[in-house]
Design a protein around this motif. Structure first.
Motif, PDB file in Angstrom:
ATOM      1  N   LYS A  86     -18.900   1.043 -21.097  1.00  0.00           N
ATOM      2  CA  LYS A  86     -19.426   1.308 -22.436  1.00  0.00           C
ATOM      3  C   LYS A  86     -18.802   0.360 -23.453  1.00  0.00           C
ATOM      4  O   LYS A  86     -19.493  -0.133 -24.362  1.00  0.00           O
ATOM      5  N   ILE A  87     -17.513   0.080 -23.325  1.00  0.00           N
ATOM      6  CA  ILE A  87     -16.842  -0.855 -24.238  1.00  0.00           C
ATOM      7  C   ILE A  87     -17.501  -2.224 -24.155  1.00  0.00           C
ATOM      8  O   ILE A  87     -17.825  -2.839 -25.180  1.00  0.00           O
ATOM      9  N   ILE A  88     -17.723  -2.703 -22.949  1.00  0.00           N
ATOM     10  CA  ILE A  88     -18.363  -4.014 -22.775  1.00  0.00           C
ATOM     11  C   ILE A  88     -19.758  -4.003 -23.380  1.00  0.00           C
ATOM     12  O   ILE A  88     -20.148  -4.935 -24.091  1.00  0.00           O
ATOM     13  N   GLU A  89     -20.497  -2.944 -23.137  1.00  0.00           N
ATOM     14  CA  GLU A  89     -21.841  -2.812 -23.712  1.00  0.00           C
ATOM     15  C   GLU A  89     -21.789  -2.839 -25.241  1.00  0.00           C
ATOM     16  O   GLU A  89     -22.561  -3.548 -25.890  1.00  0.00           O
ATOM     17  N   LEU A  90     -20.841  -2.091 -25.813  1.00  0.00           N
ATOM     18  CA  LEU A  90     -20.734  -2.017 -27.271  1.00  0.00           C
ATOM     19  C   LEU A  90     -20.375  -3.356 -27.901  1.00  0.00           C
ATOM     20  O   LEU A  90     -20.960  -3.750 -28.914  1.00  0.00           O
ATOM     21  N   ILE A  91     -19.416  -4.075 -27.302  1.00  0.00           N
ATOM     22  CA  ILE A  91     -19.015  -5.340 -27.915  1.00  0.00           C
ATOM     23  C   ILE A  91     -20.066  -6.427 -27.717  1.00  0.00           C
ATOM     24  O   ILE A  91     -20.099  -7.389 -28.462  1.00  0.00           O
ATOM     25  N   ASP A 128     -14.811  -5.656 -34.789  1.00  0.00           N
ATOM     26  CA  ASP A 128     -13.621  -6.460 -35.054  1.00  0.00           C
ATOM     27  C   ASP A 128     -12.324  -5.665 -35.148  1.00  0.00           C
ATOM     28  O   ASP A 128     -11.264  -6.258 -35.332  1.00  0.00           O
ATOM     29  N   THR A 129     -12.368  -4.341 -35.003  1.00  0.00           N
ATOM     30  CA  THR A 129     -11.124  -3.560 -35.030  1.00  0.00           C
ATOM     31  C   THR A 129     -11.124  -2.520 -33.910  1.00  0.00           C
ATOM     32  O   THR A 129     -12.181  -2.076 -33.448  1.00  0.00           O
ATOM     33  N   LYS A 164     -20.632 -15.574 -35.596  1.00  0.00           N
ATOM     34  CA  LYS A 164     -21.516 -16.505 -36.294  1.00  0.00           C
ATOM     35  C   LYS A 164     -21.259 -16.505 -37.800  1.00  0.00           C
ATOM     36  O   LYS A 164     -21.429 -17.510 -38.463  1.00  0.00           O
ATOM     37  N   ASP A 165     -20.848 -15.351 -38.331  1.00  0.00           N
ATOM     38  CA  ASP A 165     -20.613 -15.237 -39.766  1.00  0.00           C
ATOM     39  C   ASP A 165     -19.182 -15.616 -40.163  1.00  0.00           C
ATOM     40  O   ASP A 165     -18.794 -15.477 -41.318  1.00  0.00           O
ATOM     41  N   GLY A 166     -18.379 -16.071 -39.201  1.00  0.00           N
ATOM     42  CA  GLY A 166     -17.001 -16.465 -39.481  1.00  0.00           C
ATOM     43  C   GLY A 166     -15.991 -15.350 -39.282  1.00  0.00           C
ATOM     44  O   GLY A 166     -14.807 -15.594 -39.213  1.00  0.00           O
ATOM     45  N   LYS A 167     -16.462 -14.097 -39.212  1.00  0.00           N
ATOM     46  CA  LYS A 167     -15.565 -12.969 -38.959  1.00  0.00           C
ATOM     47  C   LYS A 167     -15.198 -12.951 -37.483  1.00  0.00           C
ATOM     48  O   LYS A 167     -15.971 -13.360 -36.635  1.00  0.00           O
ATOM     49  N   SER A 168     -14.013 -12.428 -37.187  1.00  0.00           N
ATOM     50  CA  SER A 168     -13.630 -12.314 -35.787  1.00  0.00           C
ATOM     51  C   SER A 168     -14.242 -11.051 -35.190  1.00  0.00           C
ATOM     52  O   SER A 168     -14.572 -10.105 -35.902  1.00  0.00           O
ATOM     53  N   ARG A 169     -14.424 -11.087 -33.871  1.00  0.00           N
ATOM     54  CA  ARG A 169     -14.976  -9.933 -33.154  1.00  0.00           C
ATOM     55  C   ARG A 169     -14.431  -9.954 -31.735  1.00  0.00           C
ATOM     56  O   ARG A 169     -13.977 -10.985 -31.253  1.00  0.00           O
ATOM     57  N   TYR A 170     -14.471  -8.787 -31.086  1.00  0.00           N
ATOM     58  CA  TYR A 170     -14.017  -8.705 -29.705  1.00  0.00           C
ATOM     59  C   TYR A 170     -15.067  -9.314 -28.779  1.00  0.00           C
ATOM     60  O   TYR A 170     -16.268  -9.205 -29.024  1.00  0.00           O
ATOM     61  N   ALA A 171     -14.593  -9.943 -27.718  1.00  0.00           N
ATOM     62  CA  ALA A 171     -15.477 -10.544 -26.726  1.00  0.00           C
ATOM     63  C   ALA A 171     -14.807 -10.498 -25.362  1.00  0.00           C
ATOM     64  O   ALA A 171     -13.584 -10.455 -25.261  1.00  0.00           O
ATOM     65  N   THR A 185      -2.796 -19.903 -36.671  1.00  0.00           N
ATOM     66  CA  THR A 185      -4.245 -19.796 -36.513  1.00  0.00           C
ATOM     67  C   THR A 185      -4.854 -19.197 -37.767  1.00  0.00           C
ATOM     68  O   THR A 185      -4.142 -18.704 -38.633  1.00  0.00           O
ATOM     69  N   VAL A 186      -6.173 -19.202 -37.803  1.00  0.00           N
ATOM     70  CA  VAL A 186      -6.841 -18.455 -38.862  1.00  0.00           C
ATOM     71  C   VAL A 186      -6.539 -16.980 -38.608  1.00  0.00           C
ATOM     72  O   VAL A 186      -6.282 -16.582 -37.464  1.00  0.00           O
ATOM     73  N   PRO A 187      -6.512 -16.149 -39.650  1.00  0.00           N
ATOM     74  CA  PRO A 187      -6.170 -14.732 -39.462  1.00  0.00           C
ATOM     75  C   PRO A 187      -7.037 -14.045 -38.414  1.00  0.00           C
ATOM     76  O   PRO A 187      -8.252 -14.238 -38.361  1.00  0.00           O
ATOM     77  N   GLY A 188      -6.372 -13.284 -37.555  1.00  0.00           N
ATOM     78  CA  GLY A 188      -7.056 -12.515 -36.525  1.00  0.00           C
ATOM     79  C   GLY A 188      -7.356 -13.257 -35.242  1.00  0.00           C
ATOM     80  O   GLY A 188      -7.904 -12.674 -34.302  1.00  0.00           O
ATOM     81  N   MET A 189      -7.004 -14.529 -35.154  1.00  0.00           N
ATOM     82  CA  MET A 189      -7.382 -15.330 -33.991  1.00  0.00           C
ATOM     83  C   MET A 189      -6.233 -15.671 -33.052  1.00  0.00           C
ATOM     84  O   MET A 189      -6.432 -16.329 -32.038  1.00  0.00           O
ATOM     85  N   ALA A 190      -5.026 -15.218 -33.368  1.00  0.00           N
ATOM     86  CA  ALA A 190      -3.883 -15.585 -32.526  1.00  0.00           C
ATOM     87  C   ALA A 190      -4.038 -15.067 -31.097  1.00  0.00           C
ATOM     88  O   ALA A 190      -3.713 -15.769 -30.141  1.00  0.00           O
ATOM     89  N   MET A 191      -4.542 -13.850 -30.929  1.00  0.00           N
ATOM     90  CA  MET A 191      -4.703 -13.305 -29.586  1.00  0.00           C
ATOM     91  C   MET A 191      -5.707 -14.138 -28.781  1.00  0.00           C
ATOM     92  O   MET A 191      -5.502 -14.401 -27.600  1.00  0.00           O
TER      93      MET A 191
END
Length: 151
Positions: free
Chosen positions: A8-13, A19-20, A55-62, A97-103
């Motif tokens: 379900k997590i994979i489906e959701l992302i 992003d949180t 695409k919008d520049g915001k970070s997201r889980y992948a 890094t840009v904020p949120g991208m270190a991981m």
């Protein structure tokens, strides 16, 4: 239950730009999975999820594990898009890094399997990599700068 939750997590992302951990937990709870933020955090580690620029520049889980032969290109792109500076001190490389991208950057470095890097630790916008020695730390920094075209 855990494997169903992971699916379900994979489906959701894949369907939503999440992003949180809190947003992911809320979506899982809405889908009938009673989870806490701590459970979601463990699931993110188990699934080897990372944050990437959307695409919008915001970070997201992948999901970046299990990628095809393009893996090197994808990780190189993550490094190119996320790195802002690289400094070396002894056998340590400090990467901003840009904020949120270190991981995402740390995951990319791990996936590239550079023999010089013993390991890395990521915060929100900083990654600390440990190399075997001073010369290898310089070598890693130069390779990273080459990706950034700073050399």
């Amino acid at each position: 239950m855990k494997s169903a939750r992971h699916e379900k997590i994979i489906e959701l992302i894949q369907q939503h730009d999440i992003d949180t951990q809190e947003e992911l937990a809320a979506r899982l709870n809405s889908a009938g999975f009673k989870v806490t933020q701590a459970t979601v955090s463990r699931d993110i580690r188990a699934l080897k999820l990372t944050k990437v620029a959307g695409k919008d520049g915001k970070s997201r889980y992948a999901v970046l594990s299990g990628a095809s032969v393009e893996l090197g290109d994808k990780y190189t792109r993550v490094l190119h898009d996320a790195l802002t500076s690289i400094d070396v001190g002894q056998n340590m490389i400090v990467i901003r890094t840009v904020p949120g991208m270190a991981m995402g950057v740390a995951a990319a470095l791990d996936a590239l399997n550079w023999k010089e890097i013993l390991g890395s630790i990521a915060g929100d916008d900083t990654v600390m990599c440990v190399a075997r020695d001073n010369e290898q730390a310089q070598s890693v920094a130069e390779r990273l700068k080459g990706i950034l075209k700073l050399c």
